[in-house]
Design an enzyme around this catalytic site. Structure first.
Site, PDB file in Angstrom:
ATOM      1  N   PHE A 161       0.733  -1.257  -0.073  1.00 52.39           N
ATOM      2  CA  PHE A 161       0.068   0.044  -0.011  1.00 52.39           C
ATOM      3  C   PHE A 161       0.890   1.232   0.166  1.00 52.39           C
ATOM      4  CE2 PHE A 161       0.918  -0.209   4.450  1.00 52.39           C
ATOM      5  CZ  PHE A 161       1.029   1.480   4.899  1.00 52.39           C
ATOM      6  N   LYS A 185      -0.965  -7.128  -9.194  1.00 54.62           N
ATOM      7  CA  LYS A 185      -2.099  -7.172  -8.082  1.00 54.62           C
ATOM      8  C   LYS A 185      -1.566  -6.078  -7.028  1.00 54.62           C
ATOM      9  CE  LYS A 185      -3.175  -8.385  -4.334  1.00 54.62           C
ATOM     10  NZ  LYS A 185      -3.450  -7.233  -3.308  1.00 54.62           N
ATOM     11  N   GLU A 188      -5.090  -3.702  -1.920  1.00 51.04           N
ATOM     12  CA  GLU A 188      -6.408  -3.619  -1.746  1.00 51.04           C
ATOM     13  C   GLU A 188      -6.777  -2.243  -1.043  1.00 51.04           C
ATOM     14  OE1 GLU A 188      -4.522  -5.909  -0.333  1.00 51.04           O
ATOM     15  OE2 GLU A 188      -5.430  -6.539   1.435  1.00 51.04           O
ATOM     16  N   SER A 238       5.264  -6.777   3.083  1.00 50.63           N
ATOM     17  CA  SER A 238       6.035  -7.180   4.423  1.00 50.63           C
ATOM     18  C   SER A 238       6.660  -8.538   4.514  1.00 50.63           C
ATOM     19  CB  SER A 238       5.014  -7.357   5.507  1.00 50.63           C
ATOM     20  OG  SER A 238       3.783  -8.515   5.142  1.00 50.63           O
ATOM     21  N   CYS A 293       9.600   1.859   3.250  1.00 50.44           N
ATOM     22  CA  CYS A 293      10.471   0.717   3.507  1.00 50.44           C
ATOM     23  C   CYS A 293      12.041   1.103   3.708  1.00 50.44           C
ATOM     24  CB  CYS A 293      10.303  -0.217   2.290  1.00 50.44           C
ATOM     25  SG  CYS A 293      10.911   0.569   0.733  1.00 50.44           S
ATOM     26  N   GLU A 394       9.260  -4.135  12.997  1.00 54.40           N
ATOM     27  CA  GLU A 394       9.087  -3.229  12.013  1.00 54.40           C
ATOM     28  C   GLU A 394       7.633  -2.538  12.439  1.00 54.40           C
ATOM     29  OE1 GLU A 394       7.910  -4.244   7.856  1.00 54.40           O
ATOM     30  OE2 GLU A 394       8.956  -2.483   7.316  1.00 54.40           O
TER      31      GLU A 394
HETATM   32  P1  NAD Z   1       1.645  -6.704   2.978  1.00 51.99           P
HETATM   33  O1  NAD Z   1       2.681  -7.778   2.889  1.00 51.99           O
HETATM   34  O2  NAD Z   1       0.558  -6.584   3.849  1.00 51.99           O
HETATM   35  O3  NAD Z   1       0.757  -6.648   1.560  1.00 51.99           O
HETATM   36  C1  NAD Z   1       1.690  -6.490   0.263  1.00 51.99           C
HETATM   37  C2  NAD Z   1       0.892  -7.175  -0.799  1.00 51.99           C
HETATM   38  O4  NAD Z   1       0.518  -8.582  -0.401  1.00 51.99           O
HETATM   39  C3  NAD Z   1      -0.589  -6.544  -1.128  1.00 51.99           C
HETATM   40  O5  NAD Z   1      -0.729  -6.597  -2.403  1.00 51.99           O
HETATM   41  C4  NAD Z   1      -1.452  -7.716  -0.305  1.00 51.99           C
HETATM   42  O6  NAD Z   1      -2.789  -7.795  -0.780  1.00 51.99           O
HETATM   43  C5  NAD Z   1      -0.722  -8.961  -0.587  1.00 51.99           C
HETATM   44  N1  NAD Z   1      -1.018  -9.732   0.911  1.00 51.99           N
HETATM   45  C6  NAD Z   1      -1.272  -9.491   2.211  1.00 51.99           C
HETATM   46  N2  NAD Z   1      -1.243 -10.460   2.918  1.00 51.99           N
HETATM   47  C7  NAD Z   1      -1.267 -11.481   2.148  1.00 51.99           C
HETATM   48  C8  NAD Z   1      -1.193 -13.102   2.267  1.00 51.99           C
HETATM   49  N3  NAD Z   1      -1.632 -13.513   3.594  1.00 51.99           N
HETATM   50  N4  NAD Z   1      -1.109 -13.848   1.174  1.00 51.99           N
HETATM   51  C9  NAD Z   1      -0.808 -13.352  -0.215  1.00 51.99           C
HETATM   52  N5  NAD Z   1      -0.914 -12.133  -0.332  1.00 51.99           N
HETATM   53  C10 NAD Z   1      -1.086 -11.306   0.582  1.00 51.99           C
HETATM   54  O7  NAD Z   1       2.464  -5.158   3.127  1.00 51.99           O
HETATM   55  P2  NAD Z   1       1.675  -3.637   3.227  1.00 51.99           P
HETATM   56  O8  NAD Z   1       1.138  -3.542   4.523  1.00 51.99           O
HETATM   57  O9  NAD Z   1       0.854  -3.383   1.938  1.00 51.99           O
HETATM   58  O10 NAD Z   1       3.027  -2.927   2.863  1.00 51.99           O
HETATM   59  C11 NAD Z   1       3.945  -2.653   3.997  1.00 51.99           C
HETATM   60  C12 NAD Z   1       5.174  -3.526   3.989  1.00 51.99           C
HETATM   61  O11 NAD Z   1       5.778  -3.348   2.796  1.00 51.99           O
HETATM   62  C13 NAD Z   1       6.198  -2.998   4.979  1.00 51.99           C
HETATM   63  O12 NAD Z   1       6.388  -4.171   5.606  1.00 51.99           O
HETATM   64  C14 NAD Z   1       7.243  -2.333   4.349  1.00 51.99           C
HETATM   65  O13 NAD Z   1       8.363  -2.580   4.775  1.00 51.99           O
HETATM   66  C15 NAD Z   1       7.190  -3.221   3.218  1.00 51.99           C
HETATM   67  N6  NAD Z   1       7.739  -2.519   1.860  1.00 51.99           N
HETATM   68  C16 NAD Z   1       9.115  -3.192   1.400  1.00 51.99           C
HETATM   69  C17 NAD Z   1       9.405  -2.541   0.357  1.00 51.99           C
HETATM   70  C18 NAD Z   1      10.929  -2.965   0.031  1.00 51.99           C
HETATM   71  O14 NAD Z   1      11.614  -2.526  -1.047  1.00 51.99           O
HETATM   72  N7  NAD Z   1      11.517  -3.791   0.732  1.00 51.99           N
HETATM   73  C19 NAD Z   1       9.195  -1.450  -0.108  1.00 51.99           C
HETATM   74  C20 NAD Z   1       7.749  -0.865   0.103  1.00 51.99           C
HETATM   75  C21 NAD Z   1       7.041  -1.629   1.070  1.00 51.99           C
END
Ligand code: NAD
Length: 516
Positions: A161, A185, A188, A238, A293, A394
């Protein structure tokens, strides 16, 4: 969730076959997600959630489109990307407003992420040079060898997000330039930016089906991970989900790069310019409400610099303007959801209970007291210990932890013991110390007097340890390598003289390059 009386509730569609796709939106089976404006806490829209069937439909359309796109010339592919670049520049303001309304970050910050995304589009415009292979003449008598890089097919990107425009742009410009079809994808929580960009790609002349958007949650993601026609998966999000994506998709035989969470440290040595370090810590800690991030979440204050540094950070925090992202005076907006805000608050509560000193408590910020939106004021925690949850986890919010160490060695040991290894920075005037640090520290991206060392588009972006699963980082030449596969051709054309003498006959020996 109450609806926002000032905004029309929209239904955000998928994008399949070059146009919005609602499928059977009226069916009882259709799942949707709520979109909430974080600055008001009011419902502003709903987003379609894809079933496995809708994902399958998108993948099949993409596969068919790829069968033509793979043969489109590099020049034509590049022209589409140049067109996209122009459209993005022209539509930046509109796209930034879409991001602010769903994510909550300030308009200026949204413009910043769009600009960094456009950098990658510009990089991808040079794909002709990036795809250039090698050629060796006469590797054996009358035999030449050359190398090619070819697209994979349908590839998928699953994004978080916090950068609804930039992170997808880390992926699809390079993937499309290399001749793949791409399925996105997005998160959401803020899905509209993805559909807007899909429209721009269509306007830029991308053939229908080459770029698609499917929305949803785990069901949509699992549909992509298990689909036999999806050749590669790029993920950013994450760490627990990154690990799941990596394990599941590699098991299904796909190429995967899965970027995870972070806990970025900023080490400040006693000889650093304290004013410069404090400016950097506050900018990198609280920009986008800490939901980056590459945000600095831990300041490691070495030896006698600590008291002065904490004072300088605290002074700067008190002048940050917190408010709605669409207010030009706001420097920091709300957090993305109520649940996330409450989770971040729980770390502040826990820190106080476990002995950290709450120097500035964002829970008592006026915006929080006003009760509208998912705000938390900037928070500064000092005397944080490495066993406290506010250090080990985090937080992903406007909470800056200060850990005090007695020496440089202790600071580096702390950073290297942390399970994450995304970004890290050192602030010092000692070139020797900085050089030693860049050599010793275990992280993928290092800043020297630079707090957020996000690489420019022609260097790859990626962390170490629990911040990345896979071998190749995002964009840059790594992106080109990820979205292509190598092929080496060894070729011999009949020499008229040899033809006259015959082929040399049957030889069962292993082909060699000659006698030694
Ligand atoms: P998230 O992991 O909750 O979601 C990321 C994506 O995965 C979304 O599209 C979501 O719909 C999907 N998703 C969520 N749960 C899932 C599951 N159980 N099974 C399959 N798909 C699933 O992350 P977020 O809250 O949207 O974003 C924040 C996180 O992203 C933080 O941990 C941040 O550090 C990380 N991030 C990392 C970088 C990097 O370059 N390393 C960059 C941006 C964000």
């Amino acid at each position: 969730m109450p609806a926002d009386p000032d905004s029309e509730i929209t239904l955000v569609p998928h994008w399949i076959g070059g146009k919005p796709f609602l499928g059977d939106a009226s069916s009882d089976q259709q799942r949707t997600g709520q979109i909430v404006n974080p600055a008001t806490g009011k419902l502003s829209g709903e987003v379609m959630f894809a079933s496995a069937d809708v994902v399958d439909q998108a993948v099949r359309v993409a596969e068919e489109a790829w069968q033509s796109w793979r043969h489109v010339s590099i020049a034509e592919r590049t022209r589409v990307l140049f067109g996209l670049r122009e459209l993005l520049v022209g539509a930046s303001d509109e796209l930034a407003s879409i991001i602010t309304a769903e994510h909550g970050k300030t308009h200026a910050d949204a413009l910043g992420e769009i600009a960094r995304g456009i950098d990658v589009v510009e990089f991808a415009c040079g794909v002709g040079d990036l795809l250039r292979g090698g050629y060796s003449e006469n590797v054996s008598s009358n035999v030449d060898t050359f190398s090619l890089r070819q697209p994979l097919g349908v590839v998928a990107g699953i994004t978080p997000f916090n950068f609804p425009a930039m992170v997808p742009m880390w992926m699809f410009p390079v993937a499309l330039a290399c001749g793949n079809a791409f399925i996105l994808k997005p998160s959401e929580k803020d899905p509209s930016a993805a559909v807007f960009v899909a429209g721009l790609l269509a306007d830029a002349g991308l053939p229908d089906g080459v770029f698609s958007v499917v929305h949803g949650d785990k069901e949509a993601v699992d549909g992509l991970l298990g689909h036999p026609l999806v050749r590669a998966v790029s993920f950013v999000g994450s760490t627990p989900v990154a690990r799941y994506i990596y394990e599941t998709a590699t098991k299904a035989g796909k190429r995967v790069q899965a970027l995870g969470g972070a806990k970025n440290h900023m080490v400040v040595l006693p000889d650093a310019d304290v004013g410069q370090a404090a400016d950097a810590a506050v900018s990198a800690g609280f920009g986008s409400a800490g939901e980056r991030c590459m945000a600095v979440s831990v300041v490691v204050a070495v030896a006698q610099v600590a008291d002065e540094l904490v004072g300088a950070i605290a002074e700067r925090i008190s002048s940050i303007t917190v408010g709605p992202g669409d207010d030009p005076d706001s420097e920091m907006g709300p957090l993305v959801t109520e649940a996330h805000r409450d989770r971040v608050v729980s770390y502040v509560e826990g820190a106080a209970a476990t002995g950290a000193q709450v120097v500035i408590d964002g829970r008592s910020h006026d915006r929080v007291a006003a009760g509208e939106g998912w705000y938390l004021g900037p928070t500064l925690l000092d005397h944080v210990g490495p066993d406290m949850p506010c250090y080990t986890d985090e937080i992903f919010g406007p909470v800056l932890c200060v850990v005090r160490t007695a020496s440089y060695d202790e600071a580096v040991a702390l950073v290297n013991a942390n399970p994450y290894g995304n970004g890290v920075a050192i602030f010092t005037n000692d070139g020797g110390a900085a050089r030693r640090f860049q050599h010793e520290v275990e992280a993928g991206m290092v800043g020297v007097n630079v707090p957020i060392p996000v690489p420019v588009a022609y260097y790859p972006f990626g962390g170490w340890k629990a911040s990345l699963f896979g071998d190749l980082h995002a964009y840059g030449r790594d992106g080109v390598a990820f979205y292509t596969r190598g092929k080496v051709v060894t070729s011999r054309w009949p020499d008229p003289a040899l033809r006259a003498g015959g082929s040399g006959g049957v030889q069962l020996g292993f082909p060699s390059t000659g006698k030694r």
